[in-house]
Design a protein around this motif. Sequence first.
Motif, PDB file in Angstrom:
ATOM      1  N   ASP A 141      86.244  51.222   2.963  1.00 27.51           N
ATOM      2  CA  ASP A 141      86.373  52.911   2.355  1.00 27.51           C
ATOM      3  C   ASP A 141      85.890  53.721   2.351  1.00 27.51           C
ATOM      4  OD1 ASP A 141      87.521  54.272   4.841  1.00 27.51           O
ATOM      5  OD2 ASP A 141      89.435  53.408   3.538  1.00 27.51           O
ATOM      6  N   ASP A 142      85.466  53.446   0.988  1.00 30.54           N
ATOM      7  CA  ASP A 142      84.668  54.394   0.450  1.00 30.54           C
ATOM      8  C   ASP A 142      82.996  54.252   0.233  1.00 30.54           C
ATOM      9  OD1 ASP A 142      87.387  54.882  -0.284  1.00 30.54           O
ATOM     10  OD2 ASP A 142      87.534  53.536  -1.800  1.00 30.54           O
ATOM     11  N   VAL A 149      82.736  43.134   1.915  1.00 26.60           N
ATOM     12  CA  VAL A 149      82.080  44.197   2.055  1.00 26.60           C
ATOM     13  C   VAL A 149      82.510  44.893   0.731  1.00 26.60           C
ATOM     14  CG1 VAL A 149      83.466  44.195   4.114  1.00 26.60           C
ATOM     15  CG2 VAL A 149      84.750  45.190   2.524  1.00 26.60           C
ATOM     16  N   GLY A 150      83.027  44.123  -0.796  1.00 30.78           N
ATOM     17  CA  GLY A 150      82.511  45.210  -2.108  1.00 30.78           C
ATOM     18  C   GLY A 150      83.867  46.292  -2.217  1.00 30.78           C
ATOM     19  N   THR A 155      78.016  47.233   3.154  1.00 29.13           N
ATOM     20  CA  THR A 155      77.489  45.447   4.197  1.00 29.13           C
ATOM     21  C   THR A 155      79.186  45.807   5.029  1.00 29.13           C
ATOM     22  OG1 THR A 155      76.624  44.128   2.891  1.00 29.13           O
ATOM     23  CG2 THR A 155      78.353  43.321   3.765  1.00 29.13           C
ATOM     24  N   PHE A 156      78.535  45.224   6.287  1.00 35.65           N
ATOM     25  CA  PHE A 156      80.086  45.556   7.097  1.00 35.65           C
ATOM     26  C   PHE A 156      80.408  44.153   7.004  1.00 35.65           C
ATOM     27  CE2 PHE A 156      76.802  46.872   9.701  1.00 35.65           C
ATOM     28  CZ  PHE A 156      77.061  46.720  11.295  1.00 35.65           C
ATOM     29  N   LEU A 157      81.237  43.747   7.769  1.00 34.06           N
ATOM     30  CA  LEU A 157      81.733  42.147   8.993  1.00 34.06           C
ATOM     31  C   LEU A 157      81.687  43.022  10.495  1.00 34.06           C
ATOM     32  CD1 LEU A 157      83.905  41.026   6.488  1.00 34.06           C
ATOM     33  CD2 LEU A 157      82.108  40.428   6.665  1.00 34.06           C
ATOM     34  N   VAL A 158      81.755  42.321  11.567  1.00 35.11           N
ATOM     35  CA  VAL A 158      82.532  42.723  12.807  1.00 35.11           C
ATOM     36  C   VAL A 158      82.499  40.867  13.083  1.00 35.11           C
ATOM     37  CG1 VAL A 158      81.776  41.900  14.999  1.00 35.11           C
ATOM     38  CG2 VAL A 158      79.427  43.389  13.584  1.00 35.11           C
TER      39      VAL A 158
END
Length: 140
Positions: A50-51, A29-30, A77-80
């Motif tokens: 988170d930021d 997610v970087g 970018t996010f993950l499920v």
Amino acid sequence: MLDVLLVKPNEHPRNVSIGAELEDLQQAVGGSIGASYPFADDPVAIVYNDDGKLMGLPLNRALRDENGQMYDAVAGTFLVVGLGEEDFASLPPEMAQKYEQLFHQPEAFLKLGNRLLVLPVPDESPAEKPRTKPPAEHDR
């Protein structure tokens, strides 16, 4: 290794395998991770940067309530991921399919005053792509 759904801005979700360590999630997610559990009926979480909003990452997908109204948007970018007893787990195949469909269509966000408009980004069909070479010139 965790089998998860990777959702990048302006892209369709992809099933990927990543390491299960904190550093692996942060890399995906970087940055530092946050987790949200917006789907009470399913043992899944969204893991995101988170930021991301503070960093100005592009808005990615809207989160909607049971009436389809947007209440938040995920930046970057996010993950499920699946939920295990005490930690994140691989996403079961039926959950991967369900959330791939939910987040399938990339979304664009347009700020109108103090409101945020969410628009689906249409898929380009080959017929709609601009021509890359000019029409042939004819010599006389």
